[in-house]
Write a protein that holds these residues in place. Structure first.
Motif, short mmCIF file in Angstrom:
data_model
loop_
_atom_site.label_atom_id
_atom_site.label_comp_id
_atom_site.label_asym_id
_atom_site.label_seq_id
_atom_site.Cartn_x
_atom_site.Cartn_y
_atom_site.Cartn_z
N ILE A 1 0.86 -1.18 0.00
CA ILE A 1 0.00 0.00 0.00
C ILE A 1 0.90 1.23 0.00
O ILE A 1 1.79 1.35 0.84
N ILE A 2 0.68 2.12 -0.96
CA ILE A 2 1.49 3.33 -1.07
C ILE A 2 0.72 4.57 -0.58
O ILE A 2 1.31 5.53 -0.14
N ILE A 3 -0.61 4.53 -0.67
CA ILE A 3 -1.45 5.59 -0.11
C ILE A 3 -2.54 4.91 0.71
O ILE A 3 -3.26 4.06 0.19
N ASP A 4 -2.62 5.29 1.98
CA ASP A 4 -3.65 4.73 2.86
C ASP A 4 -4.44 5.90 3.44
O ASP A 4 -3.98 6.60 4.33
N HIS A 5 -5.61 6.12 2.88
CA HIS A 5 -6.50 7.18 3.38
C HIS A 5 -7.59 6.48 4.18
O HIS A 5 -8.65 6.12 3.66
N ALA A 6 -7.32 6.28 5.46
CA ALA A 6 -8.17 5.47 6.33
C ALA A 6 -9.60 5.98 6.42
O ALA A 6 -10.51 5.21 6.72
N PHE A 7 -9.81 7.26 6.17
CA PHE A 7 -11.15 7.85 6.27
C PHE A 7 -11.60 8.44 4.93
O PHE A 7 -12.54 9.21 4.88
N GLY A 8 -10.93 8.06 3.84
CA GLY A 8 -11.12 8.68 2.54
C GLY A 8 -12.48 8.55 1.91
O GLY A 8 -12.81 9.33 1.01
N ALA A 9 -13.30 7.62 2.34
CA ALA A 9 -14.63 7.44 1.74
C ALA A 9 -15.75 7.84 2.70
O ALA A 9 -16.90 7.52 2.47
N GLU A 10 -15.40 8.56 3.75
CA GLU A 10 -16.41 9.00 4.71
C GLU A 10 -17.24 10.14 4.14
O GLU A 10 -16.72 11.00 3.43
#
Length: 127
Positions: free
Chosen positions: A112-121
């Motif tokens: 994983i190079i980009i981890d947007h843990a809340f990106g689809a909120e």
């Protein structure tokens, strides 16, 4: 821990890594040249940023579960949408909807190079 062989396996592999509670095991799942959003709108980068972020997540008691909503791949890049949570017994400690970008490594594994843990909120809206 072995890297996932397909991007579709990345979410399950990442949850398994987090559940070891071992910092190096979790960091091995990531390309720390990328970025992580351990909190909404608060990106971190570089090895120290990733280390601090992952250490904070590992400090949350409980078990991580990540469900894949979708994973789309083009060549050696993939994007996934996840629903993840950390629960301790019946108590949900944290839960969110994330977006992850994965990149195939020279050995064929995926990180994983980009981890947007809340990106689809839903609270993240256009400005």
């Amino acid at each position: 821990m072995n890297l996932p062989k397909t991007p579709q396996e990345a979410h399950a592999s990442l949850a398994a890594a987090f559940n070891t509670k071992n910092l190096q095991t979790v960091l091995s799942m990531y390309d720390t040249e990328g970025i992580m959003f351990p909190e909404p709108e608060k990106p971190v980068s570089g090895l120290q940023g990733w280390t601090d972020a992952v250490s904070g997540i590992l400090a949350i008691p409980g078990t991580m579960q990540i469900k894949t909503v979708y994973c789309a791949q083009s060549g050696n890049i993939a994007v996934g949408r996840s629903e993840w949570s950390i629960t301790d017994g019946n108590e949900i400690k944290v839960a969110a909807k994330g977006i992850e970008v994965m990149k195939q490594q020279a050995d064929g594994g995926w990180k994983i190079i980009i981890d947007h843990a809340f990106g689809a909120e839903g609270f993240l809206t256009a400005k």
